[in-house]
Write an enzyme that holds these catalytic residues in place. Structure first.
Site, PDB file in Angstrom:
ATOM      1  N   SER D 241       0.854  -1.161  -0.264  1.00  0.00           N
ATOM      2  CA  SER D 241       0.031  -0.054  -0.203  1.00  0.00           C
ATOM      3  C   SER D 241       0.879   1.043  -0.042  1.00  0.00           C
ATOM      4  O   SER D 241       2.148   1.041   0.383  1.00  0.00           O
ATOM      5  CB  SER D 241      -0.882  -0.127   0.902  1.00  0.00           C
ATOM      6  OG  SER D 241      -1.785  -1.209   1.194  1.00  0.00           O
ATOM      7  N   SER D 279      -3.798  -3.833  -2.148  1.00  0.00           N
ATOM      8  CA  SER D 279      -3.271  -2.797  -1.784  1.00  0.00           C
ATOM      9  C   SER D 279      -4.113  -1.797  -1.611  1.00  0.00           C
ATOM     10  O   SER D 279      -5.255  -1.477  -2.259  1.00  0.00           O
ATOM     11  CB  SER D 279      -2.521  -2.323  -3.328  1.00  0.00           C
ATOM     12  OG  SER D 279      -1.361  -1.290  -3.267  1.00  0.00           O
ATOM     13  N   ASP D 281      -4.332   1.883  -1.888  1.00  0.00           N
ATOM     14  CA  ASP D 281      -3.643   3.227  -2.617  1.00  0.00           C
ATOM     15  C   ASP D 281      -4.474   4.611  -2.431  1.00  0.00           C
ATOM     16  O   ASP D 281      -5.333   4.667  -3.359  1.00  0.00           O
ATOM     17  CB  ASP D 281      -3.108   2.931  -3.929  1.00  0.00           C
ATOM     18  CG  ASP D 281      -2.363   1.653  -4.066  1.00  0.00           C
ATOM     19  OD1 ASP D 281      -1.452   1.542  -3.251  1.00  0.00           O
ATOM     20  OD2 ASP D 281      -2.943   0.671  -4.828  1.00  0.00           O
TER      21      ASP D 281
END
Lengths: 368, 368, 368, 368
Positions: D241, D279, D281
């Site tokens: 991340s 992830s 983001d």
């Protein structure tokens, strides 16, 4: 007429569809609900001490381990003056992996942290990443909200109850759990629930009602709020927010659940709310995935006249949408009808809506 | 009671706010509306020949050149089974740069292309990139839709009318322009409009109504549709879509207009629609930017009790949201009430809602 | 080195994954591509006459009837200064129901209308509502764009070719079809394609490249554009937009395809574009649904260490995302490398990127 | 070359634009950054005891009271496997009203709750509703994350430091604050920052880097990761991340800031990340609103050639986008370059990227 009654007990029937057995979100098999409530102290607000009018409501998506059997889910946000946590991950991953908790605004993060504890300690989750889902509305008119009194013991209690056999039955409504200090259309609000059932699916809704201005209240289309709003007593300021949880047993994708979730606010609109500037209007929808769309397609045998593949024909969603609107409208009214008058901090008072007056008005307008 | 009447002429008053002079989107100064209508032929459908029941409605955002003075704008999409063009660019750039046209589904792209012609030829635009905005609903039950009869001459006629002095006055409603073949709650639908006005702003809505099932119709909360739906005549299948245009003179940002746009569907929900599977429910909101928020902040003098900077206090949006809900609800009813019975291709018929019956029912339910 | 070559012919290998047979979107079984190109006239622009440097590219999602076997699909919009039509319906319904066409900006709506014709006439669709999908970028630097010369015959030609056996083989790139007048990083751009293949799925990308400033161009990380941008010749203004089409045979949901679609712009970013103010950067992703996720889950046998149900473990998407990034990056370079110098209206010229210089620079930087 | 160096100290220059004085987010006047770091214990993990490798980083949007002078803000979510709190309200209301905190995943909610405390106690906020904003990435490879050791004292320390004069100067990078246990492209990661400055605005980025696979790492386009990934040591699993914070002094609307926020991920893409399945983001962008767009419009004097009103011409955003891409790319590299090798729980080790090898490789590829 001192006893609080649900909408149908009062003789008001919202919409056309049949309800489930309990007319509650728990009619969706596997879903459980538990409340933990603190009502303690009275008099002037002393932050950190009280008076406390608070709690937490837990909704478990199914009887299994929610982390290891993630429920397909989706979110719709109508107006996001709200602090709900866990929503972006649901939107992108299409699943929830914890129970859903509802509480008072400023308690949101303590409650989320305690939910993490619960997953580790009671569900035995072994994972370094968990996405707790907590919704909130603001109970500060009655509660020492800043004191953040809902903590680990309450979270554990609500979750334990939701997972107990009683958690799957009738749901307590009104001034309980997360709904304890909440309002609705200038009256006392709180937790409400309702359900709809067809041969093909069951859908249930649970709301934590804290929205609406008194003058805007419509009960099955009748402008009850206008009649009840004069003279205007203290404590009738418009509440702001509503958390809506929609559960179904129908195996839908996250995209489809998102569209179901979008319909919930329409049910609220029919009662007279329209998402104020400071309103947090969030819907979380999930499925227990026990009924399959293919089965329904077979059952209805209705490929579109245009010959599209049956599994691509989403016409069956029409009644799911209708169920979401109807059940949300009724859940809002149930929250309102079941909530008793409550006196909170600084003597602030929210009156329970007077059911005898409601009945009288509904009769006058030819509805009872 | 043969004459078609608007909602207020019938004595029904939707909501609490005041209307503008014409109770129309044109009450927002600068906004113009023009229709071009083709009603030609009868009998069996012969694709490409008719019968034709079609048209196009043009809304100009202001009296200037829309390309060179782009109006701040936003879009909300409730359910996107719909072909509206131009929306992604509005969403990202926050402006519209052409008038908005409304027409029949399959005519969407021809009409968009003709709108380009109009910008070059009549507005004198010199640009290699133009984002035409066209909305649609499906008129195929009455119209030879596949024939796509609305073309350049109709587009030019509608736009010329919208820009003429008459375009800024009262708006013709019902079976005109893009609304010509449309339905509403199993009755004849079409174009409808309404407005709301305060000291601080004017807001107007125009809809092209083609949605709703008869049994779901509620007029100011009264379940008129249920009463009028027996026995069920042919041609009462649920329509599907609604295009909603919201205009205001209040200087809002695109983000704020997006939130205003989101309220329009709540007004439709109050009439009984809930966005079916095959429904295209789009709202485009724009501002003529003639009234400033700062002026309002000054006028109301209401910084929040918490001391936030006045210009950050968006509480003034509350009445803008309310205006959007009320005006949309009334615009839908105006479309329904003004639309006359129409016979189209293959003898298909959509009845205008019987206003005498409506009046009778509203009286029975204590509303007139 | 006069001959135009693809990226790999030049010895440049983008990323780590294997390509499909043709290294083209058509490696996804069932997908077909066809171009129709008009290159006619030279000299000064005379709107409506030419010079014409235009065309249309058709992508069919499978060999069946796209309307009756709708392909699951999704859309990502990075920057929406663009006129693509049909996207909102894809986003909400999760399917495409027509082939996808790519063309010059102002031709968008005529081309969409002709696509409707094609569905009725060649696919034999019987339906009153069709959602044509057309993307565009702006070719006005070379083409008489305002003349809108791409019409029904070109649309039919491109679609017929896409459906022919040749349509499923190698794809012509560079100055063809919709890419005819387009630019890329200040050089000539146009159509490019590439694919990636694993044991579990094939993924292909086709782009219509019209974006990027010369100085920003990076080829596999080497700042080729900086070196080639001095001295700065005419016609090197930054182009603006890119249309990206992603196809896979892996059975993904619309939500998953949306996330795949979001990765395409990252591939473009690696070449040096970052979505300018006037850029229309749209990705449409669809699946032919021939490979199943369950099969993959079985194949990889990789439930997460945390014991989540295999079908809820989306780890397999990692290589799909990677494939989307790699194939998009390579498709952009293929468009650039295959496009020849073109002279258009008013003598405007876009040079094909000098491949010998590219090779020289790549060698200098230790990459060849 | 034992000393850790920033990207530019190593001689690597990312992009074309000038940096601010500190090449840090604090170059945006008023923005402050503070870290609180706990590095304690070693050896086997004992949940609740350690070893601890954790902390929190605070970013204050300006020197005033963030609640009463809310900063206009926006959010972009690229992939939402992440627990960041406070984002939906930013998206709808267009403002942030608290500092931003960055920490370890499971510490998110305790940290959010402590941020509430801080607003009441140190900022003197009187309000019943506060929207704390906290981002996270997962440090569980080195840290006793489940122990949730970052609590009120650390939150207060980080915030106090961010508000002190030192908070507005150079920013400590690498293994500090929220970045303490994080990774980057299989090496040690953490906090990194960079800025870009023009005559018209300053823009700064701060990242908490925890993403990327070693083999994918590209430094200014050079495939350094591929070369450094053999042989493959333990602890090089792909991190997941990245939290990106973008600040500018340019007075943009929330819609415009959203588009700026969308560009940050492109900078990360250039380093080789593409948003994996797991992830998170997220980008949060805000403005201190000290420079006005009108001023810029005047300065550049560049109405579009088409005559659009200067204030409607957003071309000036082009360099803001570029600044966001460049500064994010460099901030990621700074995080990587400044982070030292760290040994954490169970002896787990993340190596700092060997700067001498990086230099050697960059030279070999003709970049130094």
């Amino acid at each position: 007429m001192g006893r609080r009654m649900r909408t149908r007990e009062l003789g008001i029937r919202i919409g056309d569809m049949e309800t489930g057995t309990c007319n509650a979100i728990t009619d969706v098999e596997g879903v459980g609900v538990g409340h933990s409530t603190i009502i303690r102290g009275e008099g002037p607000l002393k932050v950190g001490e009280g008076p406390i009018r608070a709690g937490v409501t837990a909704i478990i998506p199914h009887q299994g381990n929610p982390y290891y059997e993630k429920a397909t889910a989706a979110v719709d946000i109508f107006n996001a003056y709200g602090k709900a946590v866990g929503l972006p991950q649901i939107m992108h991953m299409g699943v929830i992996e914890t129970p859903i908790l509802l509480t008072d605004t400023l308690n949101t993060w303590i409650v989320a942290d305690a939910l993490i504890d619960y997953l580790y300690e009671r569900y035995g989750v072994q994972a370094g990443s968990i996405n707790p889902v907590v919704g909130e509305t603001n109970g500060g008119f009655l509660n020492d909200s800043q004191g953040r009194h809902v903590r680990r013991p309450q979270v554990f209690e609500a979750l334990d109850k939701a997972r107990s056999p009683e958690g799957s039955g009738p749901v307590e409504e009104g001034c309980v759990g997360g709904g304890t200090p909440m309002a609705g259309f200038g009256f006392k609000g709180g937790i409400g629930t309702a359900s709809r059932k067809t041969d093909y699916f069951t859908l249930g809704v649970l709301v934590q009602l804290n929205c609406g201005a008194r003058g805007d209240l419509r009960i099955d289309g009748v402008p009850v709020g206008k009649i009840l709003s004069e003279p205007r007593p203290r404590g009738t300021e418009a509440g702001n927010s509503i958390m809506m949880i929609v559960a179904t047993d129908l195996g839908l994708t996250s995209r489809q659940l998102w569209k179901v979730a979008k319909r919930a606010i329409l049910g609220v609109a029919r009662v007279g709310h329209y998402g104020g500037v400071g309103s947090g209007d969030f819907t979380i929808a999930f499925t227990t995935d026990k009924r399959s769309v293919e089965e329904i397609a077979k059952g209805t045998g209705r490929p579109s006249g245009e010959g599209v593949r049956p599994t691509q024909n989403e016409n069956y969603l029409g009644s799911v949408y209708r169920a979401a609107v109807e059940a949300t409208e009724e859940a809002v009214l149930n929250a309102l009808f079941k909530a008793e008058t409550m006196v909170g901090r600084d003597g602030n008072t929210r009156e329970g809506i007077p059911l005898d007056r409601v009945k009288e008005i509904m009769e006058k307008y030819g509805r009872l």
